[in-house]
Design a protein around this motif. Structure first.
Motif, PDB file in Angstrom:
ATOM      1  N   MET A 196      73.145  12.392-100.245  1.00  0.00           N
ATOM      2  CA  MET A 196      71.790  11.865-100.074  1.00  0.00           C
ATOM      3  C   MET A 196      70.815  12.935 -99.588  1.00  0.00           C
ATOM      4  SD  MET A 196      72.070   8.722-101.001  1.00  0.00           S
ATOM      5  CE  MET A 196      70.570   7.986-100.417  1.00  0.00           C
ATOM      6  N   LYS A 197      71.252  14.163 -99.470  1.00  0.00           N
ATOM      7  CA  LYS A 197      70.392  15.240 -98.995  1.00  0.00           C
ATOM      8  C   LYS A 197      69.467  15.689-100.112  1.00  0.00           C
ATOM      9  CE  LYS A 197      72.574  15.457 -95.086  1.00  0.00           C
ATOM     10  NZ  LYS A 197      72.232  14.451 -94.161  1.00  0.00           N
ATOM     11  N   GLY A 198      68.434  16.406 -99.721  1.00  0.00           N
ATOM     12  CA  GLY A 198      67.499  16.950-100.692  1.00  0.00           C
ATOM     13  C   GLY A 198      66.159  16.262-100.582  1.00  0.00           C
ATOM     14  N   GLY A 199      65.157  16.906-101.121  1.00  0.00           N
ATOM     15  CA  GLY A 199      63.815  16.337-101.039  1.00  0.00           C
ATOM     16  C   GLY A 199      63.287  16.402 -99.623  1.00  0.00           C
ATOM     17  N   ASN A 200      62.412  15.514 -99.288  1.00  0.00           N
ATOM     18  CA  ASN A 200      61.812  15.469 -97.960  1.00  0.00           C
ATOM     19  C   ASN A 200      62.589  14.461 -97.121  1.00  0.00           C
ATOM     20  OD1 ASN A 200      60.180  15.703 -95.785  1.00  0.00           O
ATOM     21  ND2 ASN A 200      58.272  15.440 -96.922  1.00  0.00           N
ATOM     22  N   THR A 201      63.672  14.901 -96.518  1.00  0.00           N
ATOM     23  CA  THR A 201      64.606  14.025 -95.820  1.00  0.00           C
ATOM     24  C   THR A 201      63.956  13.330 -94.622  1.00  0.00           C
ATOM     25  OG1 THR A 201      66.380  15.492 -96.506  1.00  0.00           O
ATOM     26  CG2 THR A 201      66.906  13.916 -94.802  1.00  0.00           C
ATOM     27  N   GLN A 202      63.125  14.062 -93.871  1.00  0.00           N
ATOM     28  CA  GLN A 202      62.506  13.449 -92.690  1.00  0.00           C
ATOM     29  C   GLN A 202      61.559  12.322 -93.072  1.00  0.00           C
ATOM     30  OE1 GLN A 202      61.934  17.077 -92.683  1.00  0.00           O
ATOM     31  NE2 GLN A 202      63.493  17.704 -91.220  1.00  0.00           N
ATOM     32  N   GLU A 203      60.772  12.522 -94.094  1.00  0.00           N
ATOM     33  CA  GLU A 203      59.847  11.474 -94.539  1.00  0.00           C
ATOM     34  C   GLU A 203      60.604  10.260 -95.059  1.00  0.00           C
ATOM     35  OE1 GLU A 203      56.493  11.131 -94.365  1.00  0.00           O
ATOM     36  OE2 GLU A 203      56.599  12.913 -93.104  1.00  0.00           O
ATOM     37  N   ARG A 204      61.675  10.518 -95.792  1.00  0.00           N
ATOM     38  CA  ARG A 204      62.473   9.419 -96.326  1.00  0.00           C
ATOM     39  C   ARG A 204      63.133   8.639 -95.188  1.00  0.00           C
ATOM     40  NH1 ARG A 204      65.825  11.853-100.134  1.00  0.00           N
ATOM     41  NH2 ARG A 204      67.339  12.272 -98.503  1.00  0.00           N
ATOM     42  N   ALA A 205      63.598   9.339 -94.165  1.00  0.00           N
ATOM     43  CA  ALA A 205      64.239   8.671 -93.027  1.00  0.00           C
ATOM     44  C   ALA A 205      63.255   7.801 -92.263  1.00  0.00           C
ATOM     45  CB  ALA A 205      64.867   9.701 -92.100  1.00  0.00           C
ATOM     46  N   LYS A 206      61.987   8.178 -92.258  1.00  0.00           N
ATOM     47  CA  LYS A 206      60.962   7.376 -91.585  1.00  0.00           C
ATOM     48  C   LYS A 206      60.682   6.076 -92.346  1.00  0.00           C
ATOM     49  CE  LYS A 206      58.415  11.290 -89.663  1.00  0.00           C
ATOM     50  NZ  LYS A 206      57.155  12.038 -89.748  1.00  0.00           N
ATOM     51  N   LYS A 207      60.733   6.138 -93.665  1.00  0.00           N
ATOM     52  CA  LYS A 207      60.356   4.990 -94.494  1.00  0.00           C
ATOM     53  C   LYS A 207      61.521   4.065 -94.846  1.00  0.00           C
ATOM     54  CE  LYS A 207      57.422   5.704 -97.879  1.00  0.00           C
ATOM     55  NZ  LYS A 207      56.802   6.262 -99.084  1.00  0.00           N
ATOM     56  N   TYR A 208      62.718   4.625 -94.973  1.00  0.00           N
ATOM     57  CA  TYR A 208      63.831   3.848 -95.516  1.00  0.00           C
ATOM     58  C   TYR A 208      65.024   3.830 -94.558  1.00  0.00           C
ATOM     59  CZ  TYR A 208      61.250   4.347 -99.869  1.00  0.00           C
ATOM     60  OH  TYR A 208      60.283   4.313-100.831  1.00  0.00           O
TER      61      TYR A 208
END
Length: 98
Positions: A30-42
């Motif tokens: 699941m790594k890659g992309g903008n991980t911090q932003e994704r963790a905030k939203k999902y």
């Protein structure tokens, strides 16, 4: 018609990846992309489960596709893959949000 070797590799990778994600051992996938932003939203755990199910379905569809040869079966395969991906997108955007 899909080459059988590629079909076997895709089936194996999708099934193994799906099982890893469903059992909670596939976080590295699941790594890659903008991980911090994704963790905030999902919700990460829900996303892993949804991704695991999606990969298992793709693996099963590809395994079935390996043994079919007709053009209509190939069209059905493409439609099934598109439905799986659209369903995955819907689930992630509706059920996996925090």
């Amino acid at each position: 018609m899909m080459d059988d070797t590629f079909g076997y590799l895709l089936t194996f990778a999708a099934l193994v990846g799906g099982i890893l994600l469903l059992t909670g051992h596939g976080g590295a996938l699941m790594k890659g992309g903008n991980t911090q932003e994704r963790a905030k939203k999902y919700d990460t755990k829900k996303m892993e489960k949804a991704s695991g199910i999606c990969l298992l379905l793709i693996g099963i569809a590809t395994a079935i596709d390996i043994f079919t040869t007709s053009v209509s079966a190939e069209i059905v395969y493409v439609v099934v893959i598109l439905v799986i991906l659209i369903g995955y997108t819907f689930v992630v955007r509706t059920r996996c949000r925090k």
